[in-house]
Design a protein around this motif. Structure first.
Motif, PDB file in Angstrom:
ATOM      1  N   GLU A 154       0.826  -1.207   0.000  1.00 51.02           N
ATOM      2  CA  GLU A 154       0.000   0.000   0.000  1.00 51.02           C
ATOM      3  C   GLU A 154       0.864   1.262   0.000  1.00 51.02           C
ATOM      4  N   PHE A 184       2.084   1.819  -3.492  1.00 48.67           N
ATOM      5  CA  PHE A 184       0.983   2.370  -4.283  1.00 48.67           C
ATOM      6  C   PHE A 184       0.782   3.854  -3.945  1.00 48.67           C
ATOM      7  N   ALA A 185       0.808   4.154  -2.642  1.00 45.32           N
ATOM      8  CA  ALA A 185       0.579   5.530  -2.187  1.00 45.32           C
ATOM      9  C   ALA A 185       1.655   6.473  -2.734  1.00 45.32           C
ATOM     10  N   PRO A 222       3.248   8.973   2.138  1.00 42.04           N
ATOM     11  CA  PRO A 222       3.479  10.319   1.590  1.00 42.04           C
ATOM     12  C   PRO A 222       3.008  11.389   2.575  1.00 42.04           C
TER      13      PRO A 222
END
Lengths: 284, 284
Positions: free
Chosen positions: B57, B60-61, B268
Protein backbone atom coordinates in the motif's frame (compact mmCIF):
# COMPACT_ATOMS: atom_id res chain seq x y z
CA UNK A 1 -21.99 -22.32 9.65
CA UNK A 2 -23.05 -23.07 13.20
CA UNK A 3 -23.36 -19.91 15.24
CA UNK A 4 -22.80 -17.39 12.46
CA UNK A 5 -25.82 -15.16 11.84
CA UNK A 6 -26.97 -15.30 8.22
CA UNK A 7 -29.11 -13.03 6.09
CA UNK A 8 -32.84 -13.56 6.70
CA UNK A 9 -33.68 -11.80 3.44
CA UNK A 10 -31.31 -11.84 0.49
CA UNK A 11 -29.69 -8.56 -0.61
CA UNK A 12 -30.65 -9.47 -4.18
CA UNK A 13 -34.24 -8.81 -3.11
CA UNK A 14 -34.03 -6.33 -0.30
CA UNK A 15 -31.46 -3.99 -1.88
CA UNK A 16 -32.69 -4.16 -5.44
CA UNK A 17 -33.86 -0.96 -7.04
CA UNK A 18 -37.48 -1.49 -8.06
CA UNK A 19 -40.29 0.44 -9.64
CA UNK A 20 -40.81 3.76 -7.88
CA UNK A 21 -37.55 3.43 -5.94
CA UNK A 22 -36.54 6.58 -4.09
CA UNK A 23 -32.95 6.94 -2.98
CA UNK A 24 -34.04 9.52 -0.41
CA UNK A 25 -36.00 6.80 1.37
CA UNK A 26 -32.97 4.55 1.93
CA UNK A 27 -31.36 4.97 5.34
CA UNK A 28 -27.58 4.48 4.93
CA UNK A 29 -27.25 3.49 8.58
CA UNK A 30 -29.44 0.39 8.35
CA UNK A 31 -28.58 -3.26 7.73
CA UNK A 32 -31.50 -4.61 5.68
CA UNK A 33 -32.09 -8.34 5.90
CA UNK A 34 -29.31 -8.92 8.37
CA UNK A 35 -30.16 -9.52 12.03
CA UNK A 36 -26.58 -9.72 13.33
CA UNK A 37 -24.18 -7.10 14.64
CA UNK A 38 -20.70 -6.07 13.49
CA UNK A 39 -18.95 -9.08 15.00
CA UNK A 40 -21.50 -11.41 13.39
CA UNK A 41 -21.05 -9.69 10.05
CA UNK A 42 -17.28 -9.97 10.19
CA UNK A 43 -17.55 -13.65 11.05
CA UNK A 44 -19.97 -14.20 8.16
CA UNK A 45 -17.64 -12.44 5.72
CA UNK A 46 -14.79 -14.73 6.67
CA UNK A 47 -17.01 -17.80 6.77
CA UNK A 48 -18.17 -17.30 3.19
CA UNK A 49 -14.75 -16.41 1.74
CA UNK A 50 -14.05 -19.96 0.70
CA UNK A 51 -17.44 -20.47 -0.90
CA UNK A 52 -16.98 -17.32 -2.96
CA UNK A 53 -13.47 -18.36 -3.94
CA UNK A 54 -14.72 -21.79 -5.03
CA UNK A 55 -17.49 -20.34 -7.18
CA UNK A 56 -15.03 -17.97 -8.80
CA UNK A 57 -12.64 -20.84 -9.51
CA UNK A 58 -15.45 -22.84 -11.12
CA UNK A 59 -16.34 -19.84 -13.27
CA UNK A 60 -12.71 -19.58 -14.35
CA UNK A 61 -12.46 -23.33 -14.94
CA UNK A 62 -15.56 -23.43 -17.14
CA UNK A 63 -14.13 -20.79 -19.41
CA UNK A 64 -11.15 -23.03 -20.16
CA UNK A 65 -13.61 -25.44 -21.79
CA UNK A 66 -15.58 -22.94 -23.80
CA UNK A 67 -17.73 -21.45 -21.04
CA UNK A 68 -18.68 -17.83 -21.70
CA UNK A 69 -20.06 -16.86 -18.30
CA UNK A 70 -18.48 -13.95 -16.47
CA UNK A 71 -19.37 -11.28 -13.95
CA UNK A 72 -19.08 -7.51 -14.06
CA UNK A 73 -19.41 -5.83 -10.69
CA UNK A 74 -19.76 -2.06 -10.97
CA UNK A 75 -19.02 -0.08 -7.81
CA UNK A 76 -20.24 3.47 -7.51
CA UNK A 77 -20.58 5.79 -4.55
CA UNK A 78 -19.55 9.16 -3.16
CA UNK A 79 -15.95 9.65 -2.07
CA UNK A 80 -15.10 7.59 1.05
CA UNK A 81 -18.16 5.36 0.47
CA UNK A 82 -15.93 2.28 0.79
CA UNK A 83 -15.34 1.06 -2.76
CA UNK A 84 -11.72 0.34 -1.98
CA UNK A 85 -12.68 -1.61 1.12
CA UNK A 86 -15.01 -3.81 -0.91
CA UNK A 87 -12.22 -4.54 -3.35
CA UNK A 88 -9.78 -5.38 -0.59
CA UNK A 89 -12.01 -7.32 1.77
CA UNK A 90 -14.55 -8.99 -0.52
CA UNK A 91 -12.74 -9.40 -3.83
CA UNK A 92 -9.44 -9.99 -2.07
CA UNK A 93 -10.67 -13.40 -0.98
CA UNK A 94 -10.59 -14.68 -4.54
CA UNK A 95 -7.70 -15.84 -6.66
CA UNK A 96 -6.10 -12.74 -8.25
CA UNK A 97 -5.78 -14.83 -11.40
CA UNK A 98 -9.53 -14.68 -11.98
CA UNK A 99 -10.26 -11.13 -10.88
CA UNK A 100 -9.94 -8.32 -13.40
CA UNK A 101 -9.89 -5.02 -11.57
CA UNK A 102 -10.12 -1.57 -13.13
CA UNK A 103 -10.26 1.79 -11.41
CA UNK A 104 -11.57 4.54 -13.66
CA UNK A 105 -10.13 7.98 -13.01
CA UNK A 106 -10.80 11.26 -14.80
CA UNK A 107 -10.35 10.45 -18.49
CA UNK A 108 -7.03 11.23 -20.17
CA UNK A 109 -6.89 13.55 -23.18
CA UNK A 110 -6.68 10.46 -25.41
CA UNK A 111 -9.75 8.92 -23.76
CA UNK A 112 -11.66 12.17 -24.05
CA UNK A 113 -11.09 12.11 -27.80
CA UNK A 114 -13.42 9.11 -28.08
CA UNK A 115 -16.99 8.33 -27.11
CA UNK A 116 -17.30 7.84 -23.34
CA UNK A 117 -17.73 4.06 -23.70
CA UNK A 118 -14.49 3.57 -25.65
CA UNK A 119 -12.27 3.18 -22.60
CA UNK A 120 -14.92 1.12 -20.80
CA UNK A 121 -15.31 -1.40 -23.61
CA UNK A 122 -11.62 -2.21 -23.44
CA UNK A 123 -11.85 -3.22 -19.79
CA UNK A 124 -14.86 -5.53 -19.81
CA UNK A 125 -14.16 -8.96 -18.31
CA UNK A 126 -13.18 -11.84 -20.55
CA UNK A 127 -14.95 -15.21 -20.31
CA UNK A 128 -14.52 -16.80 -16.89
CA UNK A 129 -13.39 -13.58 -15.25
CA UNK A 130 -14.84 -11.63 -12.41
CA UNK A 131 -14.49 -8.02 -13.50
CA UNK A 132 -14.69 -5.15 -11.06
CA UNK A 133 -15.06 -1.50 -11.99
CA UNK A 134 -14.20 1.02 -9.28
CA UNK A 135 -16.23 3.87 -10.78
CA UNK A 136 -17.33 3.38 -14.34
CA UNK A 137 -19.25 4.79 -17.29
CA UNK A 138 -21.75 6.05 -14.71
CA UNK A 139 -19.41 8.93 -13.91
CA UNK A 140 -20.34 10.23 -17.36
CA UNK A 141 -23.93 10.69 -16.24
CA UNK A 142 -23.19 11.63 -12.63
CA UNK A 143 -20.41 14.21 -12.33
CA UNK A 144 -21.20 15.34 -15.88
CA UNK A 145 -24.81 15.99 -14.93
CA UNK A 146 -23.95 17.64 -11.63
CA UNK A 147 -21.56 20.13 -13.22
CA UNK A 148 -23.49 20.39 -16.48
CA UNK A 149 -20.45 19.30 -18.49
CA UNK A 150 -22.98 17.60 -20.72
CA UNK A 151 -26.39 19.03 -21.60
CA UNK A 152 -29.62 17.12 -20.81
CA UNK A 153 -29.92 15.79 -24.35
CA UNK A 154 -26.41 14.36 -24.23
CA UNK A 155 -27.08 12.81 -20.82
CA UNK A 156 -30.16 11.13 -22.29
CA UNK A 157 -28.08 9.82 -25.17
CA UNK A 158 -25.64 8.35 -22.67
CA UNK A 159 -28.33 6.60 -20.63
CA UNK A 160 -29.51 4.90 -23.80
CA UNK A 161 -25.97 4.03 -24.87
CA UNK A 162 -25.29 2.58 -21.40
CA UNK A 163 -28.37 0.37 -21.57
CA UNK A 164 -27.37 -0.90 -25.01
CA UNK A 165 -23.78 -1.44 -23.91
CA UNK A 166 -24.81 -3.40 -20.83
CA UNK A 167 -27.31 -5.47 -22.83
CA UNK A 168 -24.46 -6.44 -25.13
CA UNK A 169 -22.39 -7.61 -22.18
CA UNK A 170 -25.29 -9.72 -20.94
CA UNK A 171 -25.76 -11.19 -24.42
CA UNK A 172 -22.27 -12.70 -24.36
CA UNK A 173 -22.73 -14.26 -20.93
CA UNK A 174 -21.99 -11.49 -18.44
CA UNK A 175 -23.87 -11.07 -15.21
CA UNK A 176 -23.88 -7.33 -14.58
CA UNK A 177 -24.21 -6.32 -10.93
CA UNK A 178 -24.41 -2.58 -10.34
CA UNK A 179 -23.86 -1.39 -6.79
CA UNK A 180 -24.18 2.05 -5.28
CA UNK A 181 -22.56 2.21 -1.86
CA UNK A 182 -24.77 4.68 -0.04
CA UNK A 183 -23.39 6.66 2.87
CA UNK A 184 -24.93 9.65 4.61
CA UNK A 185 -23.61 13.17 4.34
CA UNK A 186 -22.64 13.07 8.02
CA UNK A 187 -20.84 9.78 7.59
CA UNK A 188 -18.76 11.24 4.77
CA UNK A 189 -17.76 14.10 7.03
CA UNK A 190 -16.66 11.64 9.72
CA UNK A 191 -14.62 9.65 7.23
CA UNK A 192 -12.92 12.72 5.77
CA UNK A 193 -11.99 13.84 9.29
CA UNK A 194 -10.71 10.34 10.07
CA UNK A 195 -8.43 10.51 7.04
CA UNK A 196 -7.09 13.85 8.23
CA UNK A 197 -6.45 12.40 11.69
CA UNK A 198 -4.26 9.58 10.38
CA UNK A 199 -0.99 10.41 8.60
CA UNK A 200 -1.07 6.93 7.00
CA UNK A 201 -4.30 8.02 5.29
CA UNK A 202 -3.27 11.49 4.14
CA UNK A 203 -2.36 10.14 0.72
CA UNK A 204 -5.99 9.16 0.25
CA UNK A 205 -7.22 12.63 1.08
CA UNK A 206 -7.94 14.77 -1.93
CA UNK A 207 -8.89 18.42 -1.52
CA UNK A 208 -11.10 17.91 -4.58
CA UNK A 209 -13.36 15.62 -2.51
CA UNK A 210 -14.51 18.52 -0.40
CA UNK A 211 -15.42 20.51 -3.52
CA UNK A 212 -17.58 17.63 -4.75
CA UNK A 213 -19.09 17.28 -1.28
CA UNK A 214 -20.61 20.74 -1.69
CA UNK A 215 -22.74 19.27 -4.49
CA UNK A 216 -24.13 16.43 -2.36
CA UNK A 217 -27.80 17.01 -3.16
CA UNK A 218 -27.07 17.34 -6.86
CA UNK A 219 -25.22 14.03 -6.76
CA UNK A 220 -28.14 12.33 -5.03
CA UNK A 221 -30.44 13.70 -7.74
CA UNK A 222 -28.05 12.46 -10.43
CA UNK A 223 -27.98 8.98 -8.87
CA UNK A 224 -31.77 8.95 -8.71
CA UNK A 225 -31.97 9.96 -12.37
CA UNK A 226 -29.43 7.28 -13.31
CA UNK A 227 -31.45 4.62 -11.46
CA UNK A 228 -34.61 5.75 -13.20
CA UNK A 229 -32.97 5.55 -16.61
CA UNK A 230 -30.63 2.56 -16.34
CA UNK A 231 -32.18 0.14 -13.87
CA UNK A 232 -32.99 -2.69 -16.29
CA UNK A 233 -33.99 -6.32 -15.91
CA UNK A 234 -30.73 -7.39 -17.51
CA UNK A 235 -28.54 -5.06 -15.44
CA UNK A 236 -30.22 -4.13 -12.17
CA UNK A 237 -29.01 -1.65 -9.60
CA UNK A 238 -28.56 -2.42 -5.92
CA UNK A 239 -28.33 0.35 -3.36
CA UNK A 240 -26.26 -0.88 -0.42
CA UNK A 241 -26.50 1.07 2.84
CA UNK A 242 -22.83 1.65 3.55
CA UNK A 243 -22.46 3.78 6.62
CA UNK A 244 -21.66 0.51 8.39
CA UNK A 245 -18.69 -0.80 6.42
CA UNK A 246 -19.05 -4.35 7.70
CA UNK A 247 -22.62 -4.48 6.39
CA UNK A 248 -21.74 -3.14 2.94
CA UNK A 249 -19.08 -5.85 2.65
CA UNK A 250 -21.32 -8.79 3.49
CA UNK A 251 -24.09 -7.37 1.31
CA UNK A 252 -21.81 -7.17 -1.75
CA UNK A 253 -20.40 -10.60 -0.92
CA UNK A 254 -23.95 -11.96 -0.93
CA UNK A 255 -24.75 -10.30 -4.24
CA UNK A 256 -21.71 -12.03 -5.74
CA UNK A 257 -22.57 -15.37 -4.13
CA UNK A 258 -26.13 -15.16 -5.43
CA UNK A 259 -25.07 -13.97 -8.86
CA UNK A 260 -22.50 -16.75 -9.24
CA UNK A 261 -24.93 -19.21 -7.71
CA UNK A 262 -27.45 -18.54 -10.48
CA UNK A 263 -24.88 -19.71 -13.02
CA UNK A 264 -25.16 -23.32 -11.70
CA UNK A 265 -21.42 -23.74 -12.09
CA UNK A 266 -19.87 -27.20 -12.18
CA UNK A 267 -16.30 -28.44 -12.34
CA UNK A 268 -15.63 -29.20 -16.00
CA UNK A 269 -15.63 -32.89 -16.85
CA UNK A 270 -12.33 -34.36 -18.03
CA UNK A 271 -12.09 -34.41 -21.82
CA UNK A 272 -9.48 -37.17 -21.64
CA UNK A 273 -9.47 -40.77 -20.41
CA UNK A 274 -8.55 -40.37 -16.75
CA UNK A 275 -7.45 -43.99 -16.26
CA UNK A 276 -5.38 -44.13 -19.42
CA UNK A 277 -3.74 -40.85 -18.47
CA UNK A 278 -2.98 -42.13 -14.99
CA UNK A 279 -1.18 -45.14 -16.43
CA UNK A 280 0.87 -42.88 -18.68
CA UNK A 281 1.86 -40.64 -15.77
CA UNK A 282 2.77 -43.61 -13.62
CA UNK A 283 5.05 -44.96 -16.31
CA UNK A 284 6.64 -41.56 -16.97
CA UNK B 1 5.76 -12.48 16.31
CA UNK B 2 6.15 -14.41 19.53
CA UNK B 3 6.31 -18.12 18.90
CA UNK B 4 6.43 -18.08 15.11
CA UNK B 5 9.64 -19.50 13.67
CA UNK B 6 11.39 -17.04 11.37
CA UNK B 7 14.04 -17.40 8.69
CA UNK B 8 17.54 -17.69 10.10
CA UNK B 9 19.04 -16.82 6.74
CA UNK B 10 17.24 -14.62 4.24
CA UNK B 11 16.07 -16.17 0.95
CA UNK B 12 17.55 -13.15 -0.81
CA UNK B 13 20.95 -14.58 0.13
CA UNK B 14 20.42 -18.30 0.40
CA UNK B 15 18.34 -18.78 -2.75
CA UNK B 16 20.15 -16.31 -4.97
CA UNK B 17 21.78 -17.64 -8.09
CA UNK B 18 25.47 -16.80 -7.82
CA UNK B 19 28.64 -17.33 -9.80
CA UNK B 20 29.09 -20.98 -10.69
CA UNK B 21 25.53 -21.85 -9.65
CA UNK B 22 24.43 -25.35 -10.64
CA UNK B 23 20.74 -26.10 -10.70
CA UNK B 24 21.54 -29.80 -10.43
CA UNK B 25 22.98 -29.17 -6.97
CA UNK B 26 19.74 -27.69 -5.58
CA UNK B 27 17.61 -30.20 -3.70
CA UNK B 28 13.94 -29.31 -4.30
CA UNK B 29 12.90 -31.04 -1.08
CA UNK B 30 14.87 -28.77 1.23
CA UNK B 31 13.89 -25.63 3.13
CA UNK B 32 17.03 -23.45 3.09
CA UNK B 33 17.33 -20.91 5.86
CA UNK B 34 14.12 -21.97 7.56
CA UNK B 35 14.27 -24.07 10.72
CA UNK B 36 10.51 -24.56 11.16
CA UNK B 37 8.10 -27.20 9.90
CA UNK B 38 4.97 -26.94 7.79
CA UNK B 39 2.77 -25.65 10.61
CA UNK B 40 5.40 -23.03 11.48
CA UNK B 41 5.64 -21.98 7.85
CA UNK B 42 1.91 -21.62 7.48
CA UNK B 43 1.78 -19.53 10.65
CA UNK B 44 4.61 -17.34 9.37
CA UNK B 45 2.86 -16.81 6.04
CA UNK B 46 -0.26 -15.58 7.78
CA UNK B 47 1.70 -13.57 10.32
CA UNK B 48 3.48 -11.58 7.61
CA UNK B 49 0.44 -11.01 5.39
CA UNK B 50 -0.32 -7.65 6.94
CA UNK B 51 3.25 -6.45 6.73
CA UNK B 52 3.38 -7.31 3.03
CA UNK B 53 0.02 -5.63 2.43
CA UNK B 54 1.20 -2.49 4.20
CA UNK B 55 4.40 -2.27 2.17
CA UNK B 56 2.41 -2.74 -1.02
CA UNK B 57 0.00 0.00 0.00
CA UNK B 58 2.89 2.36 0.72
CA UNK B 59 4.35 1.57 -2.70
CA UNK B 60 0.98 2.37 -4.28
CA UNK B 61 0.58 5.53 -2.19
CA UNK B 62 4.01 6.87 -3.16
CA UNK B 63 3.16 6.59 -6.83
CA UNK B 64 0.22 8.94 -6.34
CA UNK B 65 2.75 11.64 -5.45
CA UNK B 66 5.20 11.05 -8.24
CA UNK B 67 6.92 7.92 -6.93
CA UNK B 68 8.23 5.68 -9.69
CA UNK B 69 9.06 2.57 -7.68
CA UNK B 70 7.40 -0.70 -8.64
CA UNK B 71 8.03 -4.44 -8.50
CA UNK B 72 8.02 -7.08 -11.20
CA UNK B 73 7.88 -10.63 -9.86
CA UNK B 74 8.54 -13.21 -12.56
CA UNK B 75 7.40 -16.75 -11.77
CA UNK B 76 8.81 -19.63 -13.76
CA UNK B 77 8.76 -23.36 -13.17
CA UNK B 78 7.75 -26.70 -14.63
CA UNK B 79 4.05 -27.56 -14.80
CA UNK B 80 2.55 -28.11 -11.32
CA UNK B 81 5.49 -26.28 -9.70
CA UNK B 82 3.04 -24.10 -7.78
CA UNK B 83 2.99 -20.77 -9.58
CA UNK B 84 -0.77 -20.52 -9.15
CA UNK B 85 -0.48 -21.27 -5.45
CA UNK B 86 2.00 -18.43 -5.01
CA UNK B 87 -0.37 -16.05 -6.74
CA UNK B 88 -3.30 -17.15 -4.61
CA UNK B 89 -1.64 -17.49 -1.22
CA UNK B 90 1.14 -14.89 -1.29
CA UNK B 91 -0.09 -12.22 -3.69
CA UNK B 92 -3.69 -12.75 -2.60
CA UNK B 93 -2.90 -11.09 0.72
CA UNK B 94 -2.45 -7.75 -0.98
CA UNK B 95 -5.01 -5.24 -2.20
CA UNK B 96 -6.09 -6.32 -5.71
CA UNK B 97 -6.01 -2.64 -6.59
CA UNK B 98 -2.23 -2.61 -6.46
CA UNK B 99 -1.44 -5.99 -7.97
CA UNK B 100 -1.13 -6.32 -11.72
CA UNK B 101 -1.26 -9.97 -12.66
CA UNK B 102 -0.54 -11.45 -16.07
CA UNK B 103 -0.47 -15.08 -17.12
CA UNK B 104 1.40 -15.65 -20.37
CA UNK B 105 0.11 -18.51 -22.49
CA UNK B 106 1.30 -19.74 -25.89
CA UNK B 107 1.43 -16.60 -28.05
CA UNK B 108 -1.49 -15.81 -30.33
CA UNK B 109 -0.95 -15.44 -34.09
CA UNK B 110 -0.99 -11.66 -33.62
CA UNK B 111 1.63 -11.86 -30.87
CA UNK B 112 3.78 -14.15 -32.96
CA UNK B 113 3.86 -11.54 -35.70
CA UNK B 114 6.00 -9.33 -33.44
CA UNK B 115 9.27 -9.65 -31.61
CA UNK B 116 8.89 -11.87 -28.53
CA UNK B 117 9.13 -8.90 -26.14
CA UNK B 118 6.24 -7.01 -27.76
CA UNK B 119 3.52 -8.64 -25.70
CA UNK B 120 5.68 -8.53 -22.56
CA UNK B 121 6.36 -4.80 -22.79
CA UNK B 122 2.64 -4.08 -22.75
CA UNK B 123 2.18 -5.84 -19.41
CA UNK B 124 4.99 -4.34 -17.34
CA UNK B 125 3.80 -2.81 -14.08
CA UNK B 126 3.02 0.88 -13.88
CA UNK B 127 4.49 3.07 -11.12
CA UNK B 128 3.38 1.93 -7.67
CA UNK B 129 2.20 -1.45 -8.89
CA UNK B 130 3.29 -4.92 -7.93
CA UNK B 131 3.36 -6.78 -11.23
CA UNK B 132 3.35 -10.55 -11.39
CA UNK B 133 4.14 -12.61 -14.47
CA UNK B 134 2.99 -16.24 -14.39
CA UNK B 135 5.41 -17.44 -17.04
CA UNK B 136 7.08 -14.73 -19.07
CA UNK B 137 9.58 -13.90 -21.81
CA UNK B 138 11.68 -16.73 -20.39
CA UNK B 139 9.45 -19.22 -22.18
CA UNK B 140 11.03 -17.90 -25.37
CA UNK B 141 14.40 -19.22 -24.26
CA UNK B 142 13.12 -22.32 -22.45
CA UNK B 143 10.51 -24.22 -24.47
CA UNK B 144 11.96 -22.69 -27.64
CA UNK B 145 15.40 -24.04 -26.78
CA UNK B 146 14.11 -27.44 -25.69
CA UNK B 147 12.19 -28.01 -28.94
CA UNK B 148 14.65 -26.13 -31.11
CA UNK B 149 11.96 -23.75 -32.33
CA UNK B 150 14.71 -21.17 -32.31
CA UNK B 151 18.33 -21.83 -33.33
CA UNK B 152 21.21 -21.20 -30.92
CA UNK B 153 22.04 -17.85 -32.49
CA UNK B 154 18.46 -16.65 -32.04
CA UNK B 155 18.43 -17.88 -28.43
CA UNK B 156 21.60 -15.86 -27.82
CA UNK B 157 19.95 -12.80 -29.35
CA UNK B 158 17.03 -13.27 -26.98
CA UNK B 159 19.20 -13.55 -23.86
CA UNK B 160 20.78 -10.24 -24.77
CA UNK B 161 17.43 -8.65 -25.55
CA UNK B 162 16.07 -9.88 -22.20
CA UNK B 163 18.96 -8.36 -20.29
CA UNK B 164 18.49 -5.05 -22.05
CA UNK B 165 14.73 -5.16 -21.52
CA UNK B 166 15.09 -5.88 -17.81
CA UNK B 167 17.74 -3.17 -17.42
CA UNK B 168 15.26 -0.73 -18.89
CA UNK B 169 12.66 -1.72 -16.33
CA UNK B 170 15.15 -1.21 -13.52
CA UNK B 171 16.10 2.18 -14.93
CA UNK B 172 12.55 3.49 -14.45
CA UNK B 173 12.31 2.27 -10.86
CA UNK B 174 11.35 -1.39 -11.10
CA UNK B 175 12.69 -4.03 -8.75
CA UNK B 176 12.84 -7.18 -10.86
CA UNK B 177 12.61 -10.44 -8.87
CA UNK B 178 12.96 -13.58 -10.95
CA UNK B 179 11.90 -16.83 -9.33
CA UNK B 180 12.18 -20.39 -10.53
CA UNK B 181 10.02 -22.72 -8.48
CA UNK B 182 12.05 -25.90 -8.47
CA UNK B 183 10.31 -29.24 -7.98
CA UNK B 184 11.73 -32.70 -8.49
CA UNK B 185 10.73 -34.99 -11.31
CA UNK B 186 9.13 -37.35 -8.78
CA UNK B 187 7.19 -34.54 -7.17
CA UNK B 188 5.75 -33.54 -10.53
CA UNK B 189 4.57 -37.11 -11.03
CA UNK B 190 2.85 -37.06 -7.64
CA UNK B 191 1.15 -33.76 -8.41
CA UNK B 192 -0.07 -34.90 -11.81
CA UNK B 193 -1.51 -38.05 -10.23
CA UNK B 194 -3.16 -35.95 -7.51
CA UNK B 195 -4.85 -33.84 -10.19
CA UNK B 196 -6.15 -36.99 -11.84
CA UNK B 197 -7.46 -38.24 -8.49
CA UNK B 198 -9.57 -35.16 -7.88
CA UNK B 199 -12.43 -34.33 -10.30
CA UNK B 200 -12.32 -30.72 -9.06
CA UNK B 201 -8.78 -30.56 -10.47
CA UNK B 202 -9.34 -32.24 -13.82
CA UNK B 203 -9.74 -28.87 -15.50
CA UNK B 204 -6.16 -28.08 -14.55
CA UNK B 205 -4.86 -31.27 -16.11
CA UNK B 206 -3.48 -30.82 -19.58
CA UNK B 207 -2.37 -33.84 -21.59
CA UNK B 208 0.28 -31.54 -23.05
CA UNK B 209 1.99 -31.42 -19.63
CA UNK B 210 2.96 -35.07 -19.91
CA UNK B 211 4.52 -34.45 -23.31
CA UNK B 212 6.65 -31.67 -21.87
CA UNK B 213 7.53 -33.87 -18.89
CA UNK B 214 9.32 -36.22 -21.28
CA UNK B 215 11.80 -33.39 -21.92
CA UNK B 216 12.60 -32.87 -18.23
CA UNK B 217 16.37 -32.98 -18.56
CA UNK B 218 16.32 -30.67 -21.54
CA UNK B 219 14.27 -28.19 -19.54
CA UNK B 220 16.73 -28.33 -16.64
CA UNK B 221 19.54 -27.64 -19.12
CA UNK B 222 17.57 -24.76 -20.62
CA UNK B 223 17.01 -23.26 -17.16
CA UNK B 224 20.69 -23.59 -16.36
CA UNK B 225 21.59 -21.88 -19.63
CA UNK B 226 19.06 -19.11 -18.91
CA UNK B 227 20.55 -18.56 -15.44
CA UNK B 228 24.04 -18.42 -16.92
CA UNK B 229 22.98 -15.84 -19.50
CA UNK B 230 20.45 -13.68 -17.66
CA UNK B 231 21.38 -13.69 -13.99
CA UNK B 232 22.40 -10.05 -13.67
CA UNK B 233 23.07 -7.72 -10.77
CA UNK B 234 20.07 -5.61 -11.73
CA UNK B 235 17.71 -8.56 -12.19
CA UNK B 236 18.87 -11.59 -10.21
CA UNK B 237 17.40 -15.07 -10.26
CA UNK B 238 16.28 -16.98 -7.19
CA UNK B 239 15.81 -20.73 -7.30
CA UNK B 240 13.20 -21.68 -4.71
CA UNK B 241 13.00 -25.34 -3.66
CA UNK B 242 9.31 -25.97 -4.18
CA UNK B 243 8.56 -29.60 -3.50
CA UNK B 244 7.24 -28.36 -0.16
CA UNK B 245 4.58 -25.86 -1.19
CA UNK B 246 4.47 -24.15 2.19
CA UNK B 247 8.19 -23.43 1.97
CA UNK B 248 7.99 -22.00 -1.55
CA UNK B 249 5.26 -19.63 -0.39
CA UNK B 250 7.12 -18.22 2.61
CA UNK B 251 10.30 -17.97 0.55
CA UNK B 252 8.62 -15.88 -2.15
CA UNK B 253 6.84 -13.84 0.52
CA UNK B 254 10.25 -13.09 2.06
CA UNK B 255 11.71 -12.12 -1.30
CA UNK B 256 8.87 -9.62 -1.72
CA UNK B 257 9.21 -8.32 1.84
CA UNK B 258 12.93 -7.85 1.39
CA UNK B 259 12.55 -6.31 -2.05
CA UNK B 260 9.91 -3.85 -0.89
CA UNK B 261 11.87 -3.24 2.31
CA UNK B 262 14.87 -2.04 0.30
CA UNK B 263 12.70 0.72 -1.14
CA UNK B 264 12.51 2.44 2.29
CA UNK B 265 8.88 3.27 1.66
CA UNK B 266 7.12 5.96 3.68
CA UNK B 267 3.56 7.22 3.80
CA UNK B 268 3.48 10.32 1.59
CA UNK B 269 3.40 13.59 3.49
CA UNK B 270 0.25 15.69 3.09
CA UNK B 271 0.66 18.32 0.37
CA UNK B 272 -2.11 20.40 1.94
CA UNK B 273 -2.58 22.19 5.26
CA UNK B 274 -4.10 19.49 7.46
CA UNK B 275 -5.49 21.87 10.07
CA UNK B 276 -7.00 24.26 7.55
CA UNK B 277 -8.57 21.34 5.73
CA UNK B 278 -9.98 19.96 8.95
CA UNK B 279 -11.72 23.27 9.64
CA UNK B 280 -13.20 23.26 6.15
CA UNK B 281 -14.52 19.72 6.54
CA UNK B 282 -15.99 20.48 9.94
CA UNK B 283 -17.85 23.43 8.53
CA UNK B 284 -19.09 21.50 5.49
Amino acid sequence: MAGVAEFTKFPSESLKVGKGFKLAEVDPDTTPGYPGNKADGEALLEELDDKLAELQEKLFAESKFGGTKRVLLILQGMDTAGKGGIVKHVLGAMDPQGVQFKSFKAPTPEERAYDFLWRIEREVPGAGMLGVFDRSHYEDVLIHRVHRWADPKEIERRYKAINEFEARQVAVGTKVIKVMLHISNDEQKERLLARLDNPAKHWKYNTEDLKQRAFWDDYMAAYQAAFDATNTDHAPWYVVPASKKWYARIAVQQLLLEGLGEFDLEWPKAEFDVEAERRLVERS
